[in-house]
Scaffold this active site. Structure first.
Site, PDB file in Angstrom:
ATOM      1  N   GLU A  29      -7.599 -10.278  -6.621  1.00 28.71           N
ATOM      2  CA  GLU A  29      -8.732  -9.490  -6.705  1.00 28.71           C
ATOM      3  C   GLU A  29      -9.185  -9.525  -8.353  1.00 28.71           C
ATOM      4  O   GLU A  29     -10.231  -9.275  -8.596  1.00 28.71           O
ATOM      5  CB  GLU A  29      -8.456  -8.199  -5.845  1.00 28.71           C
ATOM      6  CG  GLU A  29      -8.371  -8.534  -4.542  1.00 28.71           C
ATOM      7  CD  GLU A  29      -8.077  -6.983  -3.954  1.00 28.71           C
ATOM      8  OE1 GLU A  29      -8.802  -6.449  -3.109  1.00 28.71           O
ATOM      9  OE2 GLU A  29      -6.899  -6.771  -4.157  1.00 28.71           O
TER      10      GLU A  29
ATOM     11  N   SER B 265       0.855  -1.318  -0.066  1.00 27.64           N
ATOM     12  CA  SER B 265       0.111   0.103  -0.107  1.00 27.64           C
ATOM     13  C   SER B 265       0.557   1.319  -0.017  1.00 27.64           C
ATOM     14  O   SER B 265       1.953   1.274   0.621  1.00 27.64           O
ATOM     15  CB  SER B 265      -0.836   0.001   1.231  1.00 27.64           C
ATOM     16  OG  SER B 265      -1.475   1.261   1.706  1.00 27.64           O
TER      17      SER B 265
END
Ligand code: ARG
Length: 466
Positions: free
Chosen positions: A299, A286
């Site tokens: 994802e 991140s």
């Protein structure tokens, strides 16, 4: 061929918002070269087979055939080396190649289109492309299955919680869970194989829709192009896109499987579950939270499924009201298939890498396997087997034991024999042998069950099946 570009002003009545005139808009909506150039190799292969057959049948001269074949091979290397200028004015791959052939070899080029139409030509090119794509998928699925077989072998004894409703149900082995995916992707692979069988018929020679008066040999072209046999109805041949729809249906089902796997990886890699750790190669950090490791690849695989489903629904909808035979609507088939194929290939490859690289936290899995009263069914089964209770009664007795353990915030195995006997006097200390997760999984030896011995049999079956 005329230049379709109209540089004159747009239509006075309705053209206010259009920068270009109607002919330019027509060219834009009509042209498929932007995407069907992908079919260049198939188009050239098809044309070489067709020209050779025409010469063999005496429909064109050998001399012309040789020129055509030579010219087509030149075009093939021009395209492969990036030295071919595609023109939107020439609409599609078929006319781009034919126009270039005319420049290269002159009038003989005009004989290539004898006894065929773009309708059977596009049906051929697209079928060849889809067939090759299915063969790639077959290989990719085989690789994915191999990755799972390896993990299953390694973890035939690793216990984890099995879930229903995503609630802890009964202990299973991680190897068994991996083998569930082997079954799923194995079914996908056999669907792929069936589809290849199904579509293995050559469309070329159906011509526009009615066949041709020239003495062509469709068996010869079918053989030359690696098809089992020619199609049997010229009308159906040019109006059929079932092969594309079958590909998309298979892709949608396989995409759904991949998405379920992706979802499990997303859940399992959370700190809360902590069952698996993703390799750095298949995760991202991140930009703001330094502690994070995100399962982006999983994802995205989950998301690709949406695109693939969209393609299937799009093509079903495009085809659903079309009268026989060919209609230009069918030109819209290719982008759907190309996009779905790219998504599927990428998703399978990403999952294969992820499965190979996953670090399995066996301690976390084992701890979770034992929590949530996962061996309650083993207790009930023991009462049936050893104390002769009907299963329904055993279920009730076990429910009371679970309630007691819950009230004491302990596991079933931590209840004392006295406490258990107070619920049902038939219980003996032998019960503690079945309350461990290892005993639980080892006991499930029914065919296809989770016992390590059974999982190993299924691994051997799939290894031999490849
Ligand atoms: N580009 C067309 C397609 O993809 C080729 C077939 C055109 N046939 C025709 N009759 N206009 O479908």
């Amino acid at each position: 061929m005329t230049d379709g570009t109209d540089t004159k002003s747009s239509n006075q009545m309705w053209g206010g918002r259009f920068a270009s005139g109607p002919a330019a808009i027509m060219e834009e909506i009509n042209a498929s070269i932007g995407f069907d150039k992908k079919l260049f190799a198939q188009d050239i292969r098809g044309s070489i087979a067709h020209a050779s057959m025409l010469a063999h049948q005496g429909i064109i001269s050998t001399e012309d055939k040789d020129k055509i074949v030579h010219g087509l091979n030149t075009i093939l290397s021009e395209i492969e080396s990036g030295n071919f200028e595609f023109s939107r004015r020439l609409e599609d791959i078929h006319m781009n190649i034919e126009a270039r052939l005319a420049t290269l070899i002159g009038p003989a080029a005009g004989r290539l289109h004898t006894a065929r139409s773009r309708n059977d030509q596009v049906a051929l090119d697209f079928r060849l492309w889809v067939k090759e794509e299915l063969q790639k998928c077959e290989q990719a699925l085989t690789d994915l299955i191999a990755a799972f077989l390896e993990r299953a072998e390694e973890h035939a004894e690793t216990v984890m919680p099995g879930f229903t409703h995503l609630q802890t149900a009964q202990p299973v082995t991680f190897g068994h869970h991996c083998m569930a995916y082997v079954e799923m992707f194995g079914r996908d692979r056999s669907r792929v194989r069936h589809a290849i069988e199904h579509m293995d018929e050559s469309p070329i020679g159906a011509a526009a829709l009615a066949g041709t008066g020239f003495p062509i040999d469709r068996h010869m072209t079918a053989k030359a192009l690696g098809f089992r046999e020619p199609t049997r109805n010229s009308i159906d041949t040019v109006s059929d896109r079932d092969f594309a729809l079958e590909f998309l249906s298979i892709a949608a089902i396989s995409g759904m499987h991949l998405s379920r796997l992706a979802e499990e990886i997303v859940i399992w890699s959370t700190p809360q579950f902590g069952f698996v750790r993703l390799s750095d190669a298949f995760s991202t950090g991140s930009s703001i939270m330094p502690q994070k490791k995100n399962p982006d690849a999983a994802e995205l695989v989950r998301a690709k499924t949406g695109r693939i489903n969209g393609s299937l629904v799009a093509l079903l909808t495009i085809m659903k009201g079309l009268p026989l035979a060919y209609s230009k609507d069918m030109q819209e088939d290719k982008e759907q298939v190309f996009d779905a194929a790219e998504s599927l290939e990428l998703a399978i490859a990403a999952m294969t890498g992820m499965v190979r690289d996953l670090t399995i936290n066996t301690a976390r899995m084992k701890a979770a396997a034992g929590s949530g009263y996962s061996t309650a069914t083993d207790l009930a089964d023991w009462l049936v087997r050893e104390a002769g209770l009907p299963f329904r009664d055993a279920h009730h007795v076990t429910g009371r034991a679970v309630a007691l353990a819950e009230s004491k915030s302990c596991d079933l195995a931590q209840l004392s024999l006295e406490e258990l006997q107070a619920i049902n006097p038939a219980i003996t200390d032998k019960i503690f042998d079945v309350l461990t997760v290892e005993a639980s999984v080892a006991s499930r030896k029914s065919f296809g069950g989770t016992a390590p011995s059974e999982v190993r049999k299924q691994i051997a079956f799939w290894r031999a099946r490849n």
